[in-house]
Design a protein around this motif. Structure first.
Motif, PDB file in Angstrom:
ATOM      1  N   VAL A 124       0.854  -1.181   0.000  1.00 11.07           N
ATOM      2  CA  VAL A 124       0.000   0.000   0.000  1.00 11.07           C
ATOM      3  C   VAL A 124       0.895   1.238   0.000  1.00 11.07           C
ATOM      4  N   ASP A 125       0.463   2.245  -0.716  1.00  5.84           N
ATOM      5  CA  ASP A 125       1.171   3.516  -0.760  1.00  5.84           C
ATOM      6  C   ASP A 125       1.267   4.072   0.664  1.00  5.84           C
ATOM      7  N   ARG A 126       2.453   4.471   1.062  1.00  5.69           N
ATOM      8  CA  ARG A 126       2.665   4.986   2.425  1.00  5.69           C
ATOM      9  C   ARG A 126       1.805   6.209   2.737  1.00  5.69           C
ATOM     10  N   THR A 127       1.371   6.920   1.705  1.00  6.66           N
ATOM     11  CA  THR A 127       0.576   8.128   1.929  1.00  6.66           C
ATOM     12  C   THR A 127      -0.927   7.877   1.860  1.00  6.66           C
ATOM     13  N   ASN A 128      -1.337   6.664   1.516  1.00 10.95           N
ATOM     14  CA  ASN A 128      -2.763   6.354   1.358  1.00 10.95           C
ATOM     15  C   ASN A 128      -3.333   5.851   2.688  1.00 10.95           C
ATOM     16  N   GLU A 129      -3.677   6.784   3.547  1.00 10.99           N
ATOM     17  CA  GLU A 129      -4.166   6.442   4.881  1.00 10.99           C
ATOM     18  C   GLU A 129      -5.518   5.729   4.836  1.00 10.99           C
ATOM     19  N   THR A 130      -6.357   6.074   3.893  1.00 12.65           N
ATOM     20  CA  THR A 130      -7.665   5.431   3.768  1.00 12.65           C
ATOM     21  C   THR A 130      -7.488   3.939   3.493  1.00 12.65           C
ATOM     22  N   ALA A 131      -6.632   3.602   2.532  1.00 13.20           N
ATOM     23  CA  ALA A 131      -6.390   2.195   2.216  1.00 13.20           C
ATOM     24  C   ALA A 131      -5.727   1.481   3.389  1.00 13.20           C
ATOM     25  N   GLN A 132      -4.789   2.140   4.048  1.00  8.52           N
ATOM     26  CA  GLN A 132      -4.119   1.518   5.192  1.00  8.52           C
ATOM     27  C   GLN A 132      -5.122   1.180   6.293  1.00  8.52           C
ATOM     28  N   LYS A 133      -6.056   2.068   6.546  1.00  5.92           N
ATOM     29  CA  LYS A 133      -7.085   1.801   7.567  1.00  5.92           C
ATOM     30  C   LYS A 133      -7.953   0.614   7.162  1.00  5.92           C
ATOM     31  N   LEU A 134      -8.317   0.543   5.887  1.00  3.80           N
ATOM     32  CA  LEU A 134      -9.095  -0.589   5.374  1.00  3.80           C
ATOM     33  C   LEU A 134      -8.338  -1.887   5.602  1.00  3.80           C
ATOM     34  N   TYR A 135      -7.075  -1.914   5.226  1.00  8.13           N
ATOM     35  CA  TYR A 135      -6.291  -3.138   5.342  1.00  8.13           C
ATOM     36  C   TYR A 135      -6.105  -3.537   6.811  1.00  8.13           C
ATOM     37  N   LEU A 136      -5.844  -2.587   7.670  1.00  7.81           N
ATOM     38  CA  LEU A 136      -5.730  -2.895   9.104  1.00  7.81           C
ATOM     39  C   LEU A 136      -7.045  -3.450   9.646  1.00  7.81           C
ATOM     40  N   ARG A 137      -8.143  -2.827   9.258  1.00  7.42           N
ATOM     41  CA  ARG A 137      -9.474  -3.243   9.717  1.00  7.42           C
ATOM     42  C   ARG A 137      -9.814  -4.659   9.275  1.00  7.42           C
ATOM     43  N   THR A 138      -9.220  -5.096   8.169  1.00  9.04           N
ATOM     44  CA  THR A 138      -9.531  -6.426   7.643  1.00  9.04           C
ATOM     45  C   THR A 138      -8.444  -7.453   7.984  1.00  9.04           C
ATOM     46  N   GLY A 139      -7.569  -7.100   8.924  1.00 10.59           N
ATOM     47  CA  GLY A 139      -6.631  -8.078   9.467  1.00 10.59           C
ATOM     48  C   GLY A 139      -5.221  -8.067   8.914  1.00 10.59           C
ATOM     49  N   PHE A 140      -4.929  -7.209   7.970  1.00  5.67           N
ATOM     50  CA  PHE A 140      -3.554  -7.101   7.472  1.00  5.67           C
ATOM     51  C   PHE A 140      -2.746  -6.271   8.455  1.00  5.67           C
ATOM     52  N   LYS A 141      -1.481  -6.637   8.627  1.00  7.02           N
ATOM     53  CA  LYS A 141      -0.629  -5.935   9.566  1.00  7.02           C
ATOM     54  C   LYS A 141       0.681  -5.560   8.878  1.00  7.02           C
ATOM     55  N   PRO A 142       1.176  -4.362   9.162  1.00  6.42           N
ATOM     56  CA  PRO A 142       2.480  -4.003   8.596  1.00  6.42           C
ATOM     57  C   PRO A 142       3.572  -4.876   9.205  1.00  6.42           C
ATOM     58  N   ARG A 143       4.575  -5.152   8.434  1.00  2.00           N
ATOM     59  CA  ARG A 143       5.722  -5.916   8.916  1.00  2.00           C
ATOM     60  C   ARG A 143       6.822  -4.899   9.183  1.00  2.00           C
ATOM     61  N   ASP A 144       6.907  -4.459  10.424  1.00  2.00           N
ATOM     62  CA  ASP A 144       7.767  -3.333  10.797  1.00  2.00           C
ATOM     63  C   ASP A 144       9.232  -3.506  10.400  1.00  2.00           C
ATOM     64  N   ARG A 145       9.736  -4.707  10.400  1.00  2.00           N
ATOM     65  CA  ARG A 145      11.145  -4.913  10.091  1.00  2.00           C
ATOM     66  C   ARG A 145      11.413  -5.077   8.597  1.00  2.00           C
ATOM     67  N   TYR A 146      10.379  -5.024   7.772  1.00  2.00           N
ATOM     68  CA  TYR A 146      10.542  -5.335   6.359  1.00  2.00           C
ATOM     69  C   TYR A 146      10.043  -4.203   5.471  1.00  2.00           C
ATOM     70  N   VAL A 147      10.721  -4.057   4.345  1.00  2.00           N
ATOM     71  CA  VAL A 147      10.309  -3.111   3.314  1.00  2.00           C
ATOM     72  C   VAL A 147      10.254  -3.891   2.011  1.00  2.00           C
ATOM     73  N   LEU A 148       9.164  -3.795   1.298  1.00  2.00           N
ATOM     74  CA  LEU A 148       9.078  -4.434  -0.015  1.00  2.00           C
ATOM     75  C   LEU A 148       9.952  -3.648  -0.988  1.00  2.00           C
ATOM     76  N   MET A 149      10.840  -4.344  -1.652  1.00  2.00           N
ATOM     77  CA  MET A 149      11.733  -3.716  -2.632  1.00  2.00           C
ATOM     78  C   MET A 149      11.541  -4.433  -3.959  1.00  2.00           C
ATOM     79  N   SER A 150      11.714  -3.716  -5.058  1.00  2.00           N
ATOM     80  CA  SER A 150      11.501  -4.298  -6.382  1.00  2.00           C
ATOM     81  C   SER A 150      12.629  -3.894  -7.324  1.00  2.00           C
ATOM     82  N   LYS A 151      12.877  -4.734  -8.289  1.00  2.00           N
ATOM     83  CA  LYS A 151      13.804  -4.426  -9.364  1.00  2.00           C
ATOM     84  C   LYS A 151      13.144  -4.852 -10.663  1.00  2.00           C
TER      85      LYS A 151
END
Length: 149
Positions: free
Chosen positions: A120-147
């Motif tokens: 989720v976009d770090r600035t999209n608070e609405t989506a983050q609230k939705l995901y938290l409300r539905t049981g998704f949790k941030p993984r504090d020690r991890y950052v998704l990286m792509s190449k």
């Protein structure tokens, strides 16, 4: 309003292309129609790497969700990413995404999946609230990286 899920098939490509183009425009994803079609078509044809669900009535979907499958030693088996999830702006705020994000993991778990991930976009608070409300949790020690390859 029902968030019924229908597995998308090749005949749904036209409807899906319209929804994906709308999501990409909203999200600022620069992708032409040919690239989009080439990425979606194998999923609709049934490749084992993922699938697409249309949300709502099949003839006039309210949105879609793209899942891609992988394998995780950490999570003990097959996992999936919600690569994209989109609900038409006109029907947002009616609980459709919440229903999808609560029901989809149950169905996937019964099919043997061990974890479901999303980004989720770090600035999209609405989506983050939705995901938290539905049981998704941030993984504090991890950052998704792509190449991009």
């Amino acid at each position: 309003m029902s968030a019924a899920l229908k597995l998308a098939r090749p005949e749904d490509l036209g409807r899906l292309m319209t929804l994906v183009a709308a999501f990409h425009a909203e999200a600022g994803i620069d992708q032409d129609a040919d690239h989009r079609r080439n990425a979606l078509a194998p999923l609709l044809d049934g490749i084992p790497h993922g699938c697409v669900y249309l949300i709502g009535p099949a003839r006039a979907p309210l949105g879609y969700a793209v899942l891609t499958f992988g394998w995780s030693v950490e999570f003990g088996g097959m996992d999936a990413f919600i690569d994209e999830i989109y609900i038409r702006p006109a029907v947002r705020g009616r609980g459709i995404a919440t229903e999808v994000l609560l029901d989809l993991p149950k169905a996937l778990a019964s099919a043997g999946l061990t974890a479901l991930h999303l980004e989720v976009d770090r600035t999209n608070e609405t989506a983050q609230k939705l995901y938290l409300r539905t049981g998704f949790k941030p993984r504090d020690r991890y950052v998704l990286m792509s190449k991009k390859l």
